[in-house]
Design an enzyme around this catalytic site. Structure first.
Site, PDB file in Angstrom:
ATOM      1  N   GLU A 167      10.373   7.912 -16.557  1.00  0.00           N
ATOM      2  CA  GLU A 167       9.231   8.344 -16.998  1.00  0.00           C
ATOM      3  C   GLU A 167       8.719   7.992 -18.372  1.00  0.00           C
ATOM      4  O   GLU A 167       7.716   7.736 -18.503  1.00  0.00           O
ATOM      5  CB  GLU A 167       9.378   9.808 -16.906  1.00  0.00           C
ATOM      6  N   LYS A 171      17.286  21.189 -11.091  1.00  0.00           N
ATOM      7  CA  LYS A 171      16.493  19.887 -11.509  1.00  0.00           C
ATOM      8  C   LYS A 171      17.307  18.905 -12.076  1.00  0.00           C
ATOM      9  O   LYS A 171      18.167  19.073 -12.922  1.00  0.00           O
ATOM     10  CB  LYS A 171      15.366  20.055 -12.375  1.00  0.00           C
ATOM     11  N   SER A 193      16.085  20.681 -16.396  1.00  0.00           N
ATOM     12  CA  SER A 193      14.847  21.596 -16.547  1.00  0.00           C
ATOM     13  C   SER A 193      15.468  22.798 -17.337  1.00  0.00           C
ATOM     14  O   SER A 193      16.519  23.124 -16.962  1.00  0.00           O
ATOM     15  CB  SER A 193      14.241  21.929 -15.251  1.00  0.00           C
ATOM     16  N   HIS A 209       0.754  -1.217   0.079  1.00  0.00           N
ATOM     17  CA  HIS A 209       0.052   0.070   0.067  1.00  0.00           C
ATOM     18  C   HIS A 209       0.907   1.455   0.098  1.00  0.00           C
ATOM     19  O   HIS A 209       0.301   2.444   0.597  1.00  0.00           O
ATOM     20  CB  HIS A 209      -0.910   0.158   1.298  1.00  0.00           C
TER      21      HIS A 209
END
Ligand code: ARG
Length: 461
Positions: free
Chosen positions: A292, A285, A279, A157
């Site tokens: 992804e 970043k 970024s 979970h």
């Protein structure tokens, strides 16, 4: 000369838009190698049946070999009339060897031809993806081997559950990808059935022996036994696309774990710069784009499966032009996975685990089950032990203490005979080492799994 394979009964030319709509060469030229291989085998079968002479066969084979070389070297020049790969190969063959080329299509249809070509391509595609999967599995096993004793929280979970070995986490994915490799192998066994010689749909009437074709086309080990099904069947495409989709789903789960674990909040792993991007606005970043994209591409892999199933739904026997739509999804899924798996393997191989961050995320609550197990060892029925430890956890929460800092009196309140030795349970390493059942997370078991994988793969041919 008109090289169209079917122009005879037509008095008007195909409309330009229709031609563009109908042509598939742009997509199916990838079948060039398979198409030539199928045609070389077919020429042999024609000679064997006495439909062409041995000399004619040799000329065809020589010409086809030249066409193959042109495709392989990128020298092949497509012409406007090249409707599909089959038309293009035959057109070029005619230019190279002359009239004898007109005999090649004897007893054959593009329907059994394309089914054969595509099966050949799919056998090769499954083989490549199996290899790429193995590359990723090896990267995971290597990480597991180096970090068998590194502990991290295991989750259910997405809540901290029990401590596990980081190596064990790596090997969970190896299992998934091994099932994927097995699935591809199973699917391949069904692709190895040869449709060639089924004709357009009803079989060939010119006495071409189909069994001998499997000798020339050694990727096949049997011939399709119903000519209608032989040209109408695209189950093999759907099966392969399913196997590819599930690989995509597995990759997306791996990617999601790595994305979470590489966030500042977790900080369990750090992806190599080579598999991250920055970024344009925020200088600080470092984003896990490789992961992804792996997660995102699972969408198109599933989409391609749905495309194929939808194309097949409700198609009447036998061949229908709808089926020309089978190639783009398969090629796209293959290309997506082929590259994706290479990126995944390298990103995993270069990923740096951060054991200190993993250790910092372990908390005493994750040993509550160990406490209950200890009560069980002292003769308390598990259901009762669960309740007693639950009460301890609640007490710790009330007092704002960790389990380890709860005074002994609290332990004795739930089980009077407990003494100081109970605090020895608060040791993550020992907790993990105790999970020594087969397939458990104890380092001993993790090492055993690693040995198992080395053994399995060394036995593979
Ligand atoms: N380009 C076609 C395909 O991929 C080849 C088969 C064409 N057959 C036909 N009867 N028009 O499906």
């Amino acid at each position: 000369m008109d090289h169209s394979l079917w122009g005879g009964r037509f008095s008007a030319p195909t409309a330009d838009d229709m031609r563009q709509f109908n042509d598939s060469f742009r997509v199916d030229q990838r079948l060039a190698e398979a198409d030539v291989a199928g045609s070389i085998a077919w020429a042999g079968a024609l000679a064997q049946a006495g439909l062409i002479s041995a000399d004619e066969r040799d000329m065809l084979v020589q010409g086809l070999t030249m066409v193959r070389a042109e495709f392989a070297s990128g020298r092949f020049v497509a012409q406007p009339g090249d409707e599909d790969i089959h038309t293009a190969v035959e057109r070029r063959l005619h230019e190279l060897v002359g009239e004898v080329a007109l005999k090649l299509h004897t007893g054959r249809s593009r329907n059994d031809q394309v089914a054969t070509d595509f099966r050949l391509f799919c056998i090769g595609a499954a083989r490549v993806i199996r290899e790429r999967l193995l590359g990723l599995q090896e990267a995971l096993v290597e990480q597991a081997d180096e970090h068998t004793a590194v502990l991290m929280p295991g989750y259910t979970h997405l809540q901290r559950a029990q401590p596990i070995s980081f190596g064990h986490w790596c090997l969970a994915y190896v299992e998934m990808f091994e099932r994927d490799r097995a699935r591809l192998k199973d699917a391949t066994a069904r692709i190895r059935t040869l449709p060639l010689g089924a004709g357009a749909l009803a079989g060939n009437s010119l006495g071409v022996e189909r069994e001998t074709l499997t000798e020339a086309l050694d990727e096949f080990d049997s011939v399709a036994t119903n000519s209608l099904d032989a040209v109408a069947d695209r189950d093999f495409v759907a099966e392969l696309l399913f196997a590819f989709s599930l690989i995509g789903i597995h990759l997306s789960r791996l990617a999601e774990d790595v994305i979470l674990y590489s966030s500042a909040e977790f900080g369990f792993v750090s992806l190599d710069d080579a598999y991250s991007t920055g970024s344009s606005l925020m200088p600080q970043k470092k984003n896990p784009d490789s992961m992804e994209l792996l997660r995102g591409k699972s969408g198109r892999l599933t989409g391609n499966l749905v495309t194929m199933l939808t194309v097949l739904k409700g198609l009447p026997l036998t061949y229908n032009k709808d089926m020309q739509e089978d190639k783009e999804p398969l090629f796209d899924s293959f290309d997506t996975l082929e590259l994706g798996l290479r990126v995944a393997a390298a990103a995993i191989a270069t990923m740096k685990p951060r054991p200190e961050r993993m250790a910092a995320a372990l908390d005493d609550g994750m040993l509550a089950t160990d406490l209950a197990d200890e009560l069980v060892r002292r003769g308390v029925p598990f259901r009762e032990a669960h309740g007693k430890v639950g009460r301890l956890v609640r007490r710790a929460e009330e007092l704002n203490l960790s389990l380890r800092d709860l005074p002994l009196a609290e332990y004795q309140a739930i089980q009077p005979e407990l003494d100081e030795s109970i605090y020895e349970l608060f040791d993550f390493e020992r907790s993990v080492a105790r999970k020594n059942s087969l397939g458990g997370t104890a380092p001993q078991q993790v090492l055993r799994q690693i040995d198992h994988w080395h053994e399995v793969w060394s036995e593979e041919t």
